[in-house]
Motif scaffolding. Structure first.
Motif, PDB file in Angstrom:
ATOM      1  N   GLY A 220     -28.585  15.155  41.769  1.00 35.52           N
ATOM      2  CA  GLY A 220     -28.860  13.997  42.596  1.00 35.52           C
ATOM      3  C   GLY A 220     -30.163  13.341  42.183  1.00 35.52           C
ATOM      4  O   GLY A 220     -31.078  13.999  41.690  1.00 35.52           O
TER       5      GLY A 220
ATOM      6  N   ARG B 223     -27.398  17.556  47.835  1.00 31.39           N
ATOM      7  CA  ARG B 223     -27.940  16.213  47.754  1.00 31.39           C
ATOM      8  C   ARG B 223     -27.312  15.340  48.821  1.00 31.39           C
ATOM      9  O   ARG B 223     -26.200  15.604  49.294  1.00 31.39           O
ATOM     10  N   HIS B 224     -28.041  14.293  49.177  1.00 33.91           N
ATOM     11  CA  HIS B 224     -27.523  13.333  50.148  1.00 33.91           C
ATOM     12  C   HIS B 224     -26.331  12.617  49.520  1.00 33.91           C
ATOM     13  O   HIS B 224     -26.404  12.174  48.368  1.00 33.91           O
TER      14      HIS B 224
ATOM     15  N   GLY C 155     -32.017  11.508  44.357  1.00 28.93           N
ATOM     16  CA  GLY C 155     -32.643  11.127  45.614  1.00 28.93           C
ATOM     17  C   GLY C 155     -32.965  12.362  46.428  1.00 28.93           C
ATOM     18  O   GLY C 155     -33.502  13.333  45.923  1.00 28.93           O
ATOM     19  N   ARG C 156     -32.556  12.312  47.667  1.00 32.78           N
ATOM     20  CA  ARG C 156     -32.854  13.403  48.605  1.00 32.78           C
ATOM     21  C   ARG C 156     -32.043  14.637  48.237  1.00 32.78           C
ATOM     22  O   ARG C 156     -30.814  14.607  48.253  1.00 32.78           O
TER      23      ARG C 156
ATOM     24  N   ASP D  97     -25.120   9.701  49.806  1.00 35.17           N
ATOM     25  CA  ASP D  97     -25.279   8.281  49.480  1.00 35.17           C
ATOM     26  C   ASP D  97     -26.197   8.030  48.290  1.00 35.17           C
ATOM     27  O   ASP D  97     -26.305   6.898  47.834  1.00 35.17           O
ATOM     28  N   ASP D  98     -26.864   9.069  47.802  1.00 40.61           N
ATOM     29  CA  ASP D  98     -27.818   8.886  46.712  1.00 40.61           C
ATOM     30  C   ASP D  98     -27.126   8.957  45.357  1.00 40.61           C
ATOM     31  O   ASP D  98     -26.092   9.612  45.203  1.00 40.61           O
TER      32      ASP D  98
ATOM     33  N   GLU E  99     -40.019  10.903  41.650  1.00 41.35           N
ATOM     34  CA  GLU E  99     -38.856  11.585  42.188  1.00 41.35           C
ATOM     35  C   GLU E  99     -39.276  13.017  42.493  1.00 41.35           C
ATOM     36  O   GLU E  99     -40.146  13.565  41.826  1.00 41.35           O
TER      37      GLU E  99
END
Length: 149
Positions: A79, A66-67, A81-82, A69-70, A4
């Motif tokens: 987050g 943060r994105h 993710g991204r 959807d993550d 990550e």
């Protein structure tokens, strides 16, 4: 093996930067208030290391986007993710970025997107045209370069 990761950007005003990039990318500003309240309760951070922002407590010197959807770590609000973390540093930006973000709006939407980003506080540095393509070189409110394709 994979890891990550997050992109960390030095900033004079991390809260203003995170607001710009959340709007620019359609990302969400991370909510670390539950973590902050726990740390305050343990005495691990002081109230002076936090601010009231967006209707909740935030760290004074760092905040991330943060994105949407993550996944999110429910304990920290971070987050999984991204994400892009903005951290306060005392020195001003110096020189050209060695790493930058490319936003892919698509040629038919680039001009409208450039206008929207300028409305958020970005500036257009120059139009670039090469045999491989064309894009706008832009700068965020603190002068960090990014490309709009």
């Amino acid at each position: 093996m994979t890891f990550e990761w997050k992109l960390v950007v030095d900033a004079a005003d991390p809260h203003a930067q995170v607001e710009f990039w959340a709007a620019a990318l359609g990302y969400e500003i991370e909510d670390n208030s539950a973590l902050i309240e726990r740390l305050l309760g343990f005495g691990a951070v002081s109230v002076d290391e936090t601010v009231e922002r967006w209707g909740r407590r935030a760290f004074s010197d760092l905040v991330a986007v943060r994105h949407p959807d993550d996944a999110v770590d429910e304990q920290t609000g971070a987050g999984l993710g991204r994400r892009i973390l903005f951290q306060r540093v005392p020195e001003p930006k110096g020189g050209k970025n060695r790493l930058h973000i490319d936003i892919h709006a698509g040629g038919e939407r680039r001009d409208a997107e450039a206008e929207r980003l300028v409305g958020l506080g970005a500036s257009v540095t120059r139009f670039v045209q090469t045999p491989g393509g064309q894009w706008l070189l832009m700068a965020d409110p603190e002068g960090n370069e990014f490309c709009l394709q």
